[in-house]
Design a protein around this motif. Sequence first.
Motif, PDB file in Angstrom:
ATOM      1  N   ASP A  69      -9.762  19.623 -20.413  1.00 12.18           N
ATOM      2  CA  ASP A  69      -8.939  19.380 -19.182  1.00 12.18           C
ATOM      3  C   ASP A  69      -9.387  18.435 -18.383  1.00 12.18           C
ATOM      4  N   ARG A  70     -10.767  18.058 -18.206  1.00  7.54           N
ATOM      5  CA  ARG A  70     -11.296  17.068 -17.374  1.00  7.54           C
ATOM      6  C   ARG A  70     -11.453  15.668 -18.278  1.00  7.54           C
ATOM      7  N   ILE A  71     -11.703  15.697 -19.375  1.00 10.71           N
ATOM      8  CA  ILE A  71     -11.659  14.609 -20.287  1.00 10.71           C
ATOM      9  C   ILE A  71     -10.242  13.914 -20.456  1.00 10.71           C
ATOM     10  N   TYR A  72      -9.211  14.706 -20.970  1.00 11.69           N
ATOM     11  CA  TYR A  72      -8.056  14.613 -21.400  1.00 11.69           C
ATOM     12  C   TYR A  72      -6.775  15.324 -20.536  1.00 11.69           C
ATOM     13  N   PRO A  73      -6.430  15.130 -19.506  1.00 16.41           N
ATOM     14  CA  PRO A  73      -5.878  16.262 -18.669  1.00 16.41           C
ATOM     15  C   PRO A  73      -4.374  16.228 -19.061  1.00 16.41           C
ATOM     16  N   PRO A  74      -3.809  17.329 -18.871  1.00 15.98           N
ATOM     17  CA  PRO A  74      -2.343  17.477 -19.626  1.00 15.98           C
ATOM     18  C   PRO A  74      -1.600  16.495 -18.853  1.00 15.98           C
ATOM     19  N   ARG A  75      -0.610  15.812 -19.775  1.00 14.28           N
ATOM     20  CA  ARG A  75       0.521  14.864 -19.249  1.00 14.28           C
ATOM     21  C   ARG A  75       1.535  15.634 -18.531  1.00 14.28           C
ATOM     22  N   LYS A  76       1.807  14.893 -17.463  1.00 11.65           N
ATOM     23  CA  LYS A  76       2.918  15.442 -16.691  1.00 11.65           C
ATOM     24  C   LYS A  76       4.232  14.832 -17.037  1.00 11.65           C
ATOM     25  N   ASP A  77       4.266  13.677 -17.536  1.00 15.20           N
ATOM     26  CA  ASP A  77       5.301  12.987 -18.125  1.00 15.20           C
ATOM     27  C   ASP A  77       4.959  12.188 -19.408  1.00 15.20           C
ATOM     28  N   ARG A  78       5.777  11.710 -20.135  1.00 13.20           N
ATOM     29  CA  ARG A  78       5.570  11.103 -21.247  1.00 13.20           C
ATOM     30  C   ARG A  78       6.454   9.940 -21.197  1.00 13.20           C
ATOM     31  N   PRO A  79       5.992   8.607 -21.749  1.00 13.35           N
ATOM     32  CA  PRO A  79       6.768   7.559 -21.967  1.00 13.35           C
ATOM     33  C   PRO A  79       8.137   7.901 -22.966  1.00 13.35           C
ATOM     34  N   VAL A  80       9.347   7.411 -22.595  1.00 16.09           N
ATOM     35  CA  VAL A  80      10.550   7.883 -23.508  1.00 16.09           C
ATOM     36  C   VAL A  80      10.978   6.245 -23.925  1.00 16.09           C
ATOM     37  N   ALA A  81      10.979   6.109 -25.297  1.00 13.26           N
ATOM     38  CA  ALA A  81      11.849   5.083 -25.839  1.00 13.26           C
ATOM     39  C   ALA A  81      12.968   5.342 -26.028  1.00 13.26           C
ATOM     40  N   PHE A  82      14.057   5.058 -25.078  1.00  8.70           N
ATOM     41  CA  PHE A  82      15.491   5.544 -24.892  1.00  8.70           C
ATOM     42  C   PHE A  82      16.215   3.978 -24.230  1.00  8.70           C
ATOM     43  N   ALA A  83      16.700   3.505 -25.310  1.00  5.80           N
ATOM     44  CA  ALA A  83      17.564   2.084 -24.887  1.00  5.80           C
ATOM     45  C   ALA A  83      18.877   2.562 -24.200  1.00  5.80           C
TER      46      ALA A  83
END
Length: 170
Positions: A69-83
Amino acid sequence: MPLANTSQKQAGGFKKGASGNPHGRPAGSRNKATLACEALLDGQAEALTQKAVDMALAGDVVALRLCLDRIYPPRKDRPVAFALPPITSARDAADIMAAVAEAVAAGDITPSEAAEYAKVVDAYVKAYHAAELDDRVARVEHLTDSDLLRIASGGHAPAIVPSRLLRDGR
């Protein structure tokens, strides 16, 4: 116990809207328990970190989760590929939201991501309306008195313009 003190307690303590500590907690003050923990751990951060890493490497699942969790914390958002369709006016908001609804139905984006898109579109529409209103006000402010009178009279210029309606000789 004085009578005034008793009546204040019976009335429910302080007067409504009056705080017992009107200035509140001083800025930067810290909880005593936090200060005590910091005093105990002072200078031990490196050793504790190394121990957590050693326990994680030895297979302790809780320590492993802590380290990851300290090295790679959980993502709150993710980039969305949406046109999205191009946004050129506030009228396009309906088309955009229809495309977002279709993407949710197809499983391309989640409903919570669609809600975030809706917030972005709503902010754009509000900004567009504010800019449009600003443009309209600027155009009206630049009209001459005779233009304003012509508009107010239904399109034809009045024969006599009262002097009190004229400003700056326009």
